[in-house]
Design a protein around this motif. Structure first.
Motif, mmCIF file in Angstrom:
data_model
loop_
_atom_site.group_PDB
_atom_site.id
_atom_site.type_symbol
_atom_site.label_atom_id
_atom_site.label_comp_id
_atom_site.label_asym_id
_atom_site.label_seq_id
_atom_site.Cartn_x
_atom_site.Cartn_y
_atom_site.Cartn_z
ATOM 1 N N TYR A 1 -0.980 2.671 -12.504
ATOM 2 C CA TYR A 1 -1.868 1.692 -11.880
ATOM 3 C C TYR A 1 -2.285 2.145 -10.484
ATOM 4 C CZ TYR A 1 -3.657 -2.784 -10.210
ATOM 5 O OH TYR A 1 -4.455 -3.774 -9.697
ATOM 6 N N ALA A 2 -1.348 2.741 -9.731
ATOM 7 C CA ALA A 2 -1.677 3.239 -8.391
ATOM 8 C C ALA A 2 -2.729 4.331 -8.463
ATOM 9 C CB ALA A 2 -0.408 3.747 -7.697
ATOM 10 N N VAL A 3 -2.601 5.222 -9.458
ATOM 11 C CA VAL A 3 -3.581 6.302 -9.627
ATOM 12 C C VAL A 3 -4.934 5.725 -10.011
ATOM 13 C CG1 VAL A 3 -4.201 8.325 -11.002
ATOM 14 C CG2 VAL A 3 -1.858 8.052 -10.175
ATOM 15 N N ILE A 4 -4.941 4.786 -10.961
ATOM 16 C CA ILE A 4 -6.190 4.155 -11.397
ATOM 17 C C ILE A 4 -6.896 3.486 -10.228
ATOM 18 C CG2 ILE A 4 -7.104 2.217 -12.737
ATOM 19 C CD1 ILE A 4 -5.114 2.907 -14.926
ATOM 20 N N SER A 5 -6.114 2.893 -9.305
ATOM 21 C CA SER A 5 -6.684 2.172 -8.164
ATOM 22 C C SER A 5 -7.156 3.101 -7.059
ATOM 23 C CB SER A 5 -5.660 1.178 -7.604
ATOM 24 O OG SER A 5 -5.281 0.256 -8.597
ATOM 25 N N GLY A 6 -6.907 4.417 -7.206
ATOM 26 C CA GLY A 6 -7.445 5.369 -6.253
ATOM 27 C C GLY A 6 -6.472 5.903 -5.230
ATOM 28 N N LEU A 7 -5.212 5.491 -5.302
ATOM 29 C CA LEU A 7 -4.191 5.980 -4.369
ATOM 30 C C LEU A 7 -4.634 5.856 -2.907
ATOM 31 C CD1 LEU A 7 -2.590 9.132 -6.057
ATOM 32 C CD2 LEU A 7 -1.584 6.887 -5.723
ATOM 33 N N THR A 8 -5.194 4.710 -2.576
ATOM 34 C CA THR A 8 -5.507 4.433 -1.171
ATOM 35 C C THR A 8 -4.197 4.154 -0.427
ATOM 36 O OG1 THR A 8 -5.786 2.089 -1.643
ATOM 37 C CG2 THR A 8 -7.755 3.480 -1.769
ATOM 38 N N PRO A 9 -4.182 4.285 0.905
ATOM 39 C CA PRO A 9 -2.928 4.073 1.646
ATOM 40 C C PRO A 9 -2.229 2.753 1.347
ATOM 41 C CG PRO A 9 -4.543 5.113 3.071
ATOM 42 C CD PRO A 9 -5.257 4.805 1.783
ATOM 43 N N LEU B 1 9.829 3.656 7.742
ATOM 44 C CA LEU B 1 10.129 4.819 8.582
ATOM 45 C C LEU B 1 9.403 6.055 8.071
ATOM 46 C CD1 LEU B 1 11.755 6.115 10.879
ATOM 47 C CD2 LEU B 1 13.628 6.458 9.242
ATOM 48 N N GLY B 2 9.430 6.281 6.765
ATOM 49 C CA GLY B 2 8.763 7.445 6.195
ATOM 50 C C GLY B 2 7.266 7.425 6.442
ATOM 51 N N MET B 3 6.642 6.249 6.311
ATOM 52 C CA MET B 3 5.200 6.158 6.502
ATOM 53 C C MET B 3 4.814 6.310 7.967
ATOM 54 S SD MET B 3 3.881 3.432 3.703
ATOM 55 C CE MET B 3 3.931 3.924 1.976
ATOM 56 N N LEU B 4 5.673 5.826 8.858
ATOM 57 C CA LEU B 4 5.391 5.994 10.284
ATOM 58 C C LEU B 4 5.592 7.436 10.722
ATOM 59 C CD1 LEU B 4 6.942 2.739 11.771
ATOM 60 C CD2 LEU B 4 4.527 3.273 11.448
ATOM 61 N N VAL B 5 6.515 8.133 10.096
ATOM 62 C CA VAL B 5 6.661 9.566 10.366
ATOM 63 C C VAL B 5 5.423 10.309 9.885
ATOM 64 C CG1 VAL B 5 7.947 11.646 9.727
ATOM 65 C CG2 VAL B 5 9.181 9.570 10.366
ATOM 66 N N SER C 1 -7.992 -7.160 -3.040
ATOM 67 C CA SER C 1 -7.709 -5.749 -2.772
ATOM 68 C C SER C 1 -6.337 -5.448 -3.352
ATOM 69 C CB SER C 1 -7.742 -5.455 -1.270
ATOM 70 O OG SER C 1 -6.827 -6.275 -0.587
ATOM 71 N N VAL C 2 -6.221 -4.297 -3.962
ATOM 72 C CA VAL C 2 -4.979 -3.941 -4.637
ATOM 73 C C VAL C 2 -3.852 -3.873 -3.610
ATOM 74 C CG1 VAL C 2 -3.834 -2.243 -6.092
ATOM 75 C CG2 VAL C 2 -6.280 -2.658 -6.354
ATOM 76 N N SER C 3 -2.793 -4.641 -3.830
ATOM 77 C CA SER C 3 -1.711 -4.745 -2.858
ATOM 78 C C SER C 3 -0.381 -4.866 -3.582
ATOM 79 C CB SER C 3 -1.938 -5.961 -1.951
ATOM 80 O OG SER C 3 -1.978 -7.147 -2.726
ATOM 81 N N GLY C 4 0.633 -5.252 -2.813
ATOM 82 C CA GLY C 4 1.973 -5.365 -3.370
ATOM 83 C C GLY C 4 2.067 -6.383 -4.483
ATOM 84 N N SER C 5 1.274 -7.462 -4.393
ATOM 85 C CA SER C 5 1.331 -8.486 -5.442
ATOM 86 C C SER C 5 0.846 -7.929 -6.775
ATOM 87 C CB SER C 5 0.478 -9.694 -5.029
ATOM 88 O OG SER C 5 -0.860 -9.308 -4.794
ATOM 89 N N HIS C 6 -0.158 -7.058 -6.752
ATOM 90 C CA HIS C 6 -0.641 -6.429 -7.980
ATOM 91 C C HIS C 6 0.423 -5.509 -8.574
ATOM 92 C CE1 HIS C 6 -4.248 -7.729 -5.912
ATOM 93 N NE2 HIS C 6 -4.979 -7.517 -6.988
ATOM 94 N N ILE C 7 1.025 -4.707 -7.708
ATOM 95 C CA ILE C 7 2.074 -3.786 -8.166
ATOM 96 C C ILE C 7 3.240 -4.568 -8.752
ATOM 97 C CG2 ILE C 7 3.738 -2.052 -7.415
ATOM 98 C CD1 ILE C 7 0.904 -0.981 -7.490
ATOM 99 N N ALA C 8 3.656 -5.649 -8.056
ATOM 100 C CA ALA C 8 4.763 -6.465 -8.541
ATOM 101 C C ALA C 8 4.428 -7.093 -9.885
ATOM 102 C CB ALA C 8 5.091 -7.550 -7.513
ATOM 103 N N LEU C 9 3.171 -7.510 -10.059
ATOM 104 C CA LEU C 9 2.751 -8.101 -11.332
ATOM 105 C C LEU C 9 2.837 -7.083 -12.461
ATOM 106 C CD1 LEU C 9 1.500 -10.465 -12.912
ATOM 107 C CD2 LEU C 9 -0.757 -9.601 -12.224
ATOM 108 N N VAL C 10 2.349 -5.868 -12.212
ATOM 109 C CA VAL C 10 2.392 -4.822 -13.236
ATOM 110 C C VAL C 10 3.837 -4.478 -13.593
ATOM 111 C CG1 VAL C 10 1.882 -2.390 -13.684
ATOM 112 C CG2 VAL C 10 0.150 -3.859 -12.648
ATOM 113 N N ALA C 11 4.681 -4.319 -12.555
ATOM 114 C CA ALA C 11 6.092 -3.991 -12.804
ATOM 115 C C ALA C 11 6.795 -5.116 -13.537
ATOM 116 C CB ALA C 11 6.798 -3.697 -11.483
ATOM 117 N N GLY C 12 6.549 -6.360 -13.099
ATOM 118 C CA GLY C 12 7.195 -7.502 -13.745
ATOM 119 C C GLY C 12 6.762 -7.671 -15.179
#
Length: 791
Positions: free
Chosen positions: A298-306, A339-343, A260-271
């Protein structure tokens, strides 16, 4: 205190307020008065230039978290959930792209999320304004074209309450739906839904879904279906179409997050983008800007899920910290994001994805460098990946234990061996998607190479997962245990209150005292493990079905029935409900699995349980084996099968199990149906439990003829149907307590009012799984305690 720490403490206080509000209720007036008092104290201290003004401000954010959570869970007066139990006509707009499932050759199931605008109650003349979202399931029995995203529709039917399986140790799907503002559900036939106006929205979501469908179709043309499903998962998220054994292997090796698309995927793309920018010598600012654009794309392609949004925001904040040269602000950035996401949605705090993603990221932010220092004797190529894995895992360990009760020991090896290959698959997959969009032939070639690598990943994960001890069971330690764990972890990583020396200092300076304390702790744990506890009988909420778990004083387990789904849904009650429940209570081996009979609602989950928890012996009624029983007998390792007969008995830890009645299949015609239900009595000390399966009136008459003894607790036959629990039978067994296992709002009308009246007439206290969830009876042989999941 610097700004970094202020942001961290403020965010932690707000989150703690949300968590506390979920446990206890407070009067709003009292909270507001306390908030005003804290505000006055803070202002006074700021005016006096007092450095202690920080703590009243922290208290304010704690109270803000409580108030914000309470306000968020309040239901509006015009919400669709206010019409639960009523037949209404709902008008609204389809809010997401519909999901369709093929049930068989003639029928399809379509699921819509409808943003409700108007409601017309059955006896009303006009539509009235309404709010909220409703999940609508529509059964089509012919070829159909489902309504589309953006269509305005009307749906006529009964509004149903959201209701899941109410057991400890399970993810609450009802709460997960409410986080999306879905507060009710409807289940209707196709003729009850009409499209008022078709407005095909030219939305990026529709365009993205169509584009993803084209990519998935392209993948399926050039690679095996399972490989295509895995590549789809690592690119876009979701487990649809992946072989269940592959998912289990990924779970065992601790690599399930890759699917499932997660932080590791984002970090890989950025790196990867930053590496490419550095190789092209683009400069720091253009490289980081390019990496940020790649993350957004990449976030848009993945569907911008939470989860993708959370990971993308963290990635962008990390890149921003690089631009302004403030990498040390990473902890504050992480806290500010939380904090922003919990708000935005305070109930996210209870979301497992939110907990694990932020917990793992916090581990990397706070513990990576200290962990790397502990590994100075290892080569850098080994120390780096190990430090990443360890620093993330130690922070989320209590969360993993609470949700899954298992930990992957092989995950360290999997991260070293398999993860690099998976990352290469992700990179090739993204490249293939881009190339396929421009030059399909070249894209297909890249997909084929990706498929070969996926095959290697499947082989390696299966090999690692099959190693002995690849995963270990860890019991839940609760809130107190988790607090102690994090305090110990903080101490190991340098938190030294009251000048307490570190681990090495303690061992060097006080070796004898440390040895004595360690011995005492080990002995205490062993005594706690082996000391006998009260016998407990658990009636698990499995919906419209039966499942009872008996745990003996020394932790041996006997399971009577396993529940099971009626429809053709892929949801496995045994795997998804019963097995997690058993693990939550420390059951790793089932000594006896007794199936009263082979009907789906009693035996349908048996194979799922046996696939996740070792079952030593299975006791089966002498009947023609149903599909559910046959599936159980095909699991590995194959359990020992024991046919049941009347008078059969065994004893474990002083708990006696007796088969009071079982079918004697000496007739020519094979026995089937409710009449073959075995009746099981569980006795311990002065108390006994009579579990009757789907026993009906005729079977009860046979039992009465054998002079059945009274019982303390009766598991009411056939879910409380009118054809069971006859007055004569109830008078004979005269239970003090009765348990009815039935599905919430089930279509059979169980339990029947007549059955409830008969139980009331003999003054029996009735417990129901559809109203109170899991019901647990605990006894030391003399006294009885009763706990229900829903109080």
């Amino acid at each position: 205190m610097d700004l970094n720490n202020i942001i961290i403490f403020v965010s932690a206080a707000f989150a703690a307020g949300i968590w506390y509000s979920g446990l206890y209720s407070w009067h709003v007036s009292m909270l507001c008065a306390l908030a005003v008092l804290l505000l006055l104290v803070a202002l006074w201290r700021v005016h006096r230039n007092c450095r202690q003004s920080f703590w009243p401000i922290i208290g304010l954010f704690f109270i803000a978290g409580i108030l914000y959570y309470q306000q968020n869970v309040m239901v509006r007066s015009d919400d669709i959930s206010q019409y639960v139990g009523q037949n209404v006509s709902v008008e609204g707009v389809i809010d997401t792209i519909p999901e369709t499932t093929e049930l068989n050759a003639q029928s399809r199931l379509a699921r819509y999320i409808v943003n409700v605008e108007k409601v017309k109650p059955e006896r009303a003349d006009l539509l009235v304004r309404a709010s909220g979202k409703v999940r609508v399931s529509v059964l089509y029995k012919e070829k159909f074209k489902p309504a589309a995203y953006g269509d305005r529709i009307t749906v006529h039917g009964k509004v149903l309450e959201l209701h899941g399986y109410n057991n400890p140790g399970q993810i609450d799907m009802t709460v997960a739906l409410k986080r999306q503002n879905i507060t009710a559900r409807m289940s209707v036939q196709s003729h009850n839904l009409a499209v008022v106006s078709s407005k095909t929205l030219h939305s990026w979501r529709v365009a993205l879904a169509d584009w993803q469908d084209r990519i998935v179709n392209a993948l399926q043309k050039v690679m095996p279906v399972n490989d295509a499903a895995i590549l789809t998962a690592v690119l876009f998220g979701g487990y649809q179409g992946i072989n269940k054994n592959v998912i289990n292997d990924f779970t065992t090796t601790g690599l399930i997050h890759i699917l499932s698309v997660s932080g590791s995927h984002i970090a890989l793309v950025a790196g990867l983008t930053r590496w490419l920018g550095n190789r092209l010598k683009l400069g720091s600012l253009p490289t980081v800007t390019l990496a940020g654009l790649a993350v957004i794309l990449y976030a848009v392609i993945s569907g911008l899920t939470p989860p993708v949004i959370r990971s993308a925001v963290m990635g962008l904040i990390s890149l921003l910290a690089v631009v302004i040269g403030r990498e040390s602000y990473a902890p504050a950035a992480l806290s500010l994001t939380a904090l922003g996401m919990l708000v935005y949605q305070p109930m996210l705090l209870y979301d497992i994805s939110f907990q694990l993603s932020f917990g793992a990221t916090a581990g990397l932010v706070f513990l990576y460098q200290p962990t790397l220092k502990y590994m100075t004797k290892l080569p850098l190529w080994l120390a780096g990946p190990l430090a990443v894995t360890l620093s993330a895992q130690v922070v989320v360990l209590p969360l993993i234990v609470w949700h899954f009760n298992s930990f992957s020991l092989i995950s360290f090896a999997a991260n070293l061996i398999v993860l690099p290959i998976v990352e290469l698959v992700i990179v090739l997959g993204l490249a293939g998607v881009i190339l396929y969009t421009v030059v399909p032939v070249i894209g297909n070639i890249v997909f084929v190479v990706s498929s070969l690598l996926i095959g290697l990943v499947i082989i390696l994960t299966a090999l690692l997962a099959s190693l002995p001890g690849s995963t270990i069971y860890i019991p839940s330690v609760g809130i107190a245990g988790s607090v102690m764990y994090y305090l110990l972890l903080a101490w190991i990583y340098g938190w030294r209150p009251f000048n307490i020396p570190g681990p090495r200092g303690l061992i060097v300076n006080w070796p004898r005292q440390c040895a004595i304390i360690a011995t005492l702790v080990i002995c205490s744990v062993l005594i706690y493990i082996w000391y006998p506890r009260p016998m407990s009988v658990h009636f698990i909420d499995v919906g419209q079905g039966d499942a009872a778990l008996i745990i003996t004083p020394h932790g041996k387990a006997v399971l009577v029935d396993t529940g099971g789904s009626f429809d053709s849904s892929s949801f496995d009650v045994g795997e998804r409900v019963v097995a997690p429940y058993l693990k939550h209570y420390g059951v790793t081996v089932v000594d006896y699995l007794i199936l009263t009979h082979g009907h789906q609602d009693h035996a349908g989950g048996a194979a799922g349980v046996a696939a996740n928890i070792r079952v030593n012996k299975v006791m089966l009624a002498r009947e023609t084996y149903s599909t559910a029983v046959q599936a159980l007998l095909h699991t590995r390792p194959v359990p020992t099968v024991i046919p049941t007969y009347t008078g059969q008995n065994f004893q474990i830890d002083g708990v006696a199990f007796n088969i009071e009645q079982a079918v004697d299949n000496n007739n020519r015609q094979p026995a089937t149906g409710n009449e073959v239900s075995s009746v099981v009595r569980v006795s311990y000390g002065q108390h006994s439990f009579l579990i009757t399966g789907d026993l009906e009136a005729h079977g009860e008459e046979e039992l009465l003829a054998k002079k059945v003894n009274p019982c303390t607790v009766l598991k009411v036959g056939h879910h409380g149907a009118r054809t069971s629990s006859t007055p004569a039978f109830l008078q004979a067994v005269s239970p003090k307590f009765a348990v009815i296992s039935a599905g919430y709002n089930n279509r059979f009308g169980h339990p029947h009012p007549e059955t409830l009246k008969r139980l009331a007439d003999i003054h029996t206290i009735v417990y129901r799984t559809d109203q109170q969830g899991a019901i647990v009876f605990k006894s030391d042989g003399k006294h009885m305690e009763i706990e229900t999941y829903i109080k």
